[in-house]
Design an enzyme around this catalytic site. Structure first.
Site, short mmCIF file in Angstrom:
data_model
loop_
_atom_site.label_atom_id
_atom_site.label_comp_id
_atom_site.label_asym_id
_atom_site.label_seq_id
_atom_site.Cartn_x
_atom_site.Cartn_y
_atom_site.Cartn_z
N ASP A 32 0.83 -1.25 0.50
CA ASP A 32 0.38 -0.03 0.01
C ASP A 32 0.87 1.16 0.20
O ASP A 32 1.85 1.03 0.50
CB ASP A 32 -0.96 -0.22 1.27
CG ASP A 32 -1.74 0.66 1.42
OD1 ASP A 32 -2.25 2.05 1.18
OD2 ASP A 32 -3.15 0.74 1.76
N ASP A 50 3.41 1.88 -4.16
CA ASP A 50 2.85 2.85 -5.01
C ASP A 50 2.85 1.71 -6.63
O ASP A 50 2.70 2.27 -7.07
CB ASP A 50 2.99 4.15 -5.56
CG ASP A 50 2.38 5.03 -6.35
OD1 ASP A 50 0.88 4.03 -7.18
OD2 ASP A 50 2.17 6.50 -6.29
N ALA A 119 -20.69 -1.86 -6.26
CA ALA A 119 -22.61 -1.00 -6.25
C ALA A 119 -22.46 -0.43 -7.13
O ALA A 119 -23.59 -0.32 -8.12
CB ALA A 119 -23.12 -1.31 -5.26
N TYR A 149 -16.17 6.80 -10.60
CA TYR A 149 -15.71 5.81 -9.97
C TYR A 149 -16.24 4.65 -10.60
O TYR A 149 -15.62 3.33 -10.52
CB TYR A 149 -16.36 6.22 -8.62
CG TYR A 149 -15.80 5.10 -7.18
CD1 TYR A 149 -14.74 4.82 -6.96
CD2 TYR A 149 -17.00 3.94 -6.92
CE1 TYR A 149 -14.60 3.33 -6.06
CE2 TYR A 149 -16.85 3.39 -6.18
CZ TYR A 149 -15.44 2.77 -6.08
OH TYR A 149 -15.15 1.87 -4.32
N LYS A 153 -14.80 1.33 -12.28
CA LYS A 153 -15.05 -0.09 -11.62
C LYS A 153 -15.73 -1.47 -12.88
O LYS A 153 -14.96 -2.41 -12.41
CB LYS A 153 -15.90 0.12 -10.43
CG LYS A 153 -14.76 0.37 -9.49
CD LYS A 153 -14.77 -0.73 -8.41
CE LYS A 153 -13.94 0.14 -7.02
NZ LYS A 153 -12.82 -0.63 -6.85
N LYS A 192 -17.45 7.16 4.72
CA LYS A 192 -19.22 7.28 4.01
C LYS A 192 -20.27 7.58 5.03
O LYS A 192 -19.73 7.96 6.20
CB LYS A 192 -19.32 5.77 3.55
CG LYS A 192 -18.09 5.52 2.70
CD LYS A 192 -18.18 4.44 1.93
CE LYS A 192 -17.25 4.09 1.04
NZ LYS A 192 -17.92 3.12 0.58
N LYS A 200 -21.44 12.66 13.78
CA LYS A 200 -21.79 13.62 13.69
C LYS A 200 -22.74 13.45 14.87
O LYS A 200 -22.58 14.37 16.16
CB LYS A 200 -23.01 13.94 12.22
CG LYS A 200 -22.16 14.55 11.15
CD LYS A 200 -23.80 15.05 10.47
CE LYS A 200 -22.46 15.10 9.16
NZ LYS A 200 -23.46 15.26 7.97
N THR A 219 -32.42 5.37 0.09
CA THR A 219 -32.16 4.60 0.92
C THR A 219 -30.76 3.73 0.22
O THR A 219 -30.40 4.40 -0.72
CB THR A 219 -33.01 3.28 0.41
OG1 THR A 219 -32.96 3.25 -0.69
CG2 THR A 219 -34.44 4.14 1.05
N ARG A 220 -30.44 2.85 1.00
CA ARG A 220 -29.11 2.60 0.94
C ARG A 220 -28.81 1.33 1.63
O ARG A 220 -29.88 0.74 2.99
CB ARG A 220 -27.77 2.86 1.80
CG ARG A 220 -27.34 4.12 0.52
CD ARG A 220 -26.85 3.78 -0.49
NE ARG A 220 -26.38 4.71 -1.40
CZ ARG A 220 -27.22 6.06 -1.89
NH1 ARG A 220 -28.64 5.49 -2.21
NH2 ARG A 220 -26.92 6.64 -2.90
P1 NAD Z 1 -9.68 2.71 1.07
O1 NAD Z 1 -9.25 3.41 0.88
O2 NAD Z 1 -9.11 1.94 2.89
O3 NAD Z 1 -8.03 1.41 0.52
C1 NAD Z 1 -7.33 1.28 -0.05
C2 NAD Z 1 -6.68 1.91 0.12
O4 NAD Z 1 -5.26 1.54 -1.60
C3 NAD Z 1 -6.30 2.33 0.58
O5 NAD Z 1 -5.70 2.09 1.78
C4 NAD Z 1 -4.57 3.62 0.12
O6 NAD Z 1 -3.81 3.95 0.80
C5 NAD Z 1 -5.20 2.45 -1.24
N1 NAD Z 1 -3.92 3.13 -2.43
C6 NAD Z 1 -4.81 4.00 -3.34
N2 NAD Z 1 -4.21 3.87 -3.99
C7 NAD Z 1 -2.84 3.48 -3.91
C8 NAD Z 1 -1.84 3.15 -4.57
N3 NAD Z 1 -1.51 4.09 -5.88
N4 NAD Z 1 -0.57 2.53 -4.32
C9 NAD Z 1 -1.06 1.57 -3.19
N5 NAD Z 1 -2.04 1.34 -2.93
C10 NAD Z 1 -2.54 2.61 -2.64
O7 NAD Z 1 -10.60 1.58 0.79
P2 NAD Z 1 -11.83 0.31 1.25
O8 NAD Z 1 -12.78 0.58 2.02
O9 NAD Z 1 -10.47 -0.68 2.36
O10 NAD Z 1 -12.14 -0.31 0.00
C11 NAD Z 1 -11.19 -1.54 -0.62
C12 NAD Z 1 -12.00 -1.96 -1.94
O11 NAD Z 1 -12.99 -1.88 -1.86
C13 NAD Z 1 -11.50 -1.18 -2.70
O12 NAD Z 1 -11.16 -0.98 -4.23
C14 NAD Z 1 -13.20 -0.19 -2.82
O13 NAD Z 1 -12.87 0.79 -4.15
C15 NAD Z 1 -13.91 -1.20 -2.83
N6 NAD Z 1 -15.09 -1.20 -2.17
C16 NAD Z 1 -15.25 -0.98 -0.82
C17 NAD Z 1 -16.87 -0.50 -0.83
C18 NAD Z 1 -17.10 0.14 0.89
O14 NAD Z 1 -17.96 0.29 0.92
N7 NAD Z 1 -15.85 0.31 1.85
C19 NAD Z 1 -17.49 -0.71 -2.01
C20 NAD Z 1 -16.99 -0.98 -2.18
C21 NAD Z 1 -15.86 -1.16 -3.10
#
Ligand code: NAD
Length: 323
Positions: A32, A50, A119, A149, A153, A192, A200, A219-220
């Site tokens: 990460d 990265d 979703a 976004y 996906k 979120k 809050k 709704t969610r």
């Molecule tokens: P998060 O933002 O906490 O985790 C994503 C991680 O990716 C972060 O730690 C960030 O530092 C890392 N990252 C971003 N750019 C990077 C890069 N260039 N190199 C290395 N690391 C990088 O999000 P999350 O909630 O843990 O979500 C994880 C995955 O699940 C994501 O792909 C997200 O789109 C997907 N997702 C999450 C949710 C949710 O409700 N949390 C819903 C739908 C999909």
């Protein structure tokens, strides 16, 4: 000893997955750009990388792994995704990470990789009725997600499927629906709805008020992190490729969620509705396919997870006030 690679292992879902795999006895590498925000990583090897850089991404795949999870993405809540200000970065960064991850996966001889889709890929037109959103997996096309976004996906889902067809990758694709829980981002603009509302309420003085974006009738559904990890691993360890919803089908309006959190707090609070970025009108997970293919459904009601999340955020608010 089994081994796992967790890309995005410093993030919310990724760092929880690292902990779970550790408890299962895996040797884990996490990669990460940042370490977990709320405590030390449980990974055996945490690489600060990265993943937009092909060489740094390749370095993470230097050996065979039993399980590879791809959670890294440029993402956030409605305040990040729906303002339009981050569209180019969201698309570019996340698509580049996925392109690099798949290239490295093939080059290293690894096959199976989990991809966290969302979703947000579902068409806007399926999500106009707050009482009856349509979120069966097969309704993703004709595509018309409501955010860049979501478009990224959907592109990346297709990328993982194309690599499965052409390069022998065994993709496992989940469409997550609003995952929440302790150690998730709770302030700063990327949080979120559940975390924002918990914060809050935690910050409000008894007899005061909190603000909700829009009329609160959108709704969610929200899925607690432990349930998400369980569903994800079932998919990873199954013969089913997906894409499949991993979410809760306990749909609530934002007003109902706020009322639930206020009740948990024991405070008396007024809710003020203000304008703000909203997203679609209605969204709920359709769990018919996931039940059939994986025998999985959330095991706890929403309130159980929200209680844990609220108490964790109360502690965070107190901690940051004391700094
Ligand atoms: P998060 O933002 O906490 O985790 C994503 C991680 O990716 C972060 O730690 C960030 O530092 C890392 N990252 C971003 N750019 C990077 C890069 N260039 N190199 C290395 N690391 C990088 O999000 P999350 O909630 O843990 O979500 C994880 C995955 O699940 C994501 O792909 C997200 O789109 C997907 N997702 C999450 C949710 C949710 O409700 N949390 C819903 C739908 C999909």
């Amino acid at each position: 000893m089994k081994s796992a690679l967790v890309l995005g292992g410093g993030g919310f879902i990724g760092s929880h997955m690292v902990k779970k795999l550790k408890m299962e006895g895996f040797w884990i590498r996490a990669a990460d750009v940042k370490s977990p925000e709320f405590g030390a990583t449980a990974a055996d090897d945490f690489i600060v990388a990265d993943l937009r850089d092909p060489a740094q991404c390749r370095a993470a795949f230097d050996r065979p792994f039993d399980e590879i999870y791809q959670f890294a993405a440029d993402m956030g809540g409605a305040g990040y995704i729906f303002t339009g200000e981050h569209d180019a970065d969201v698309m570019h960064n996340s698509a580049t990470i996925n392109l690099n991850a798949l290239t490295a996966c093939v080059a290293s001889g690894n096959r199976r990789i989990f991809y966290a889709s969302s979703a947000c890929i579902y068409p806007q037109s399926n999500q106009l009725d707050p009482n009856a959103p349509i979120m069966r997996e097969s309704t993703a096309y004709p595509a018309n997600p409501d955010s860049e976004y979501g478009w990224e996906k959907l592109f990346s889902e297709r990328l993982y499927l194309a690599y499965s067809r052409n390069y022998g990758i065994e993709a496992r694709i989940a469409r997550y629906h609003n995952i929440f829980g302790p150690e998730g981002i709770w302030n700063g603009g990327k949080e979120k709805a559940p975390a924002a509302l918990c914060r809050k309420v935690a910050e409000a003085r008894d007899g005061g008020s909190i603000e909700i974006w829009g009329d609160g009738e959108q709704t969610r559904s929200f899925l607690y992190i432990d349930e998400c990890l369980e569903g994800t691993q079932r998919l990873m360890r199954s013969d089913f490729q997906g894409p499949v919803n991993i979410g809760s089908d306990e749909m609530v309006s934002l007003n109902t969620l706020a009322a639930m959190i206020i009740a948990i707090s024991g405070k008396t609070l007024r809710v003020d509705h203000i304008s703000g970025p909203l997203g679609v009108r209605g969204r709920n997970s359709d769990n018919v396919l996931v039940r059939e293919k994986l025998g999985w459904a959330p095991s706890q009601p929403l309130r159980t997870g929200i209680e844990k999340n609220y108490h964790w955020i109360v502690d965070q608010v107190a901690l940051s006030a004391s700094k």
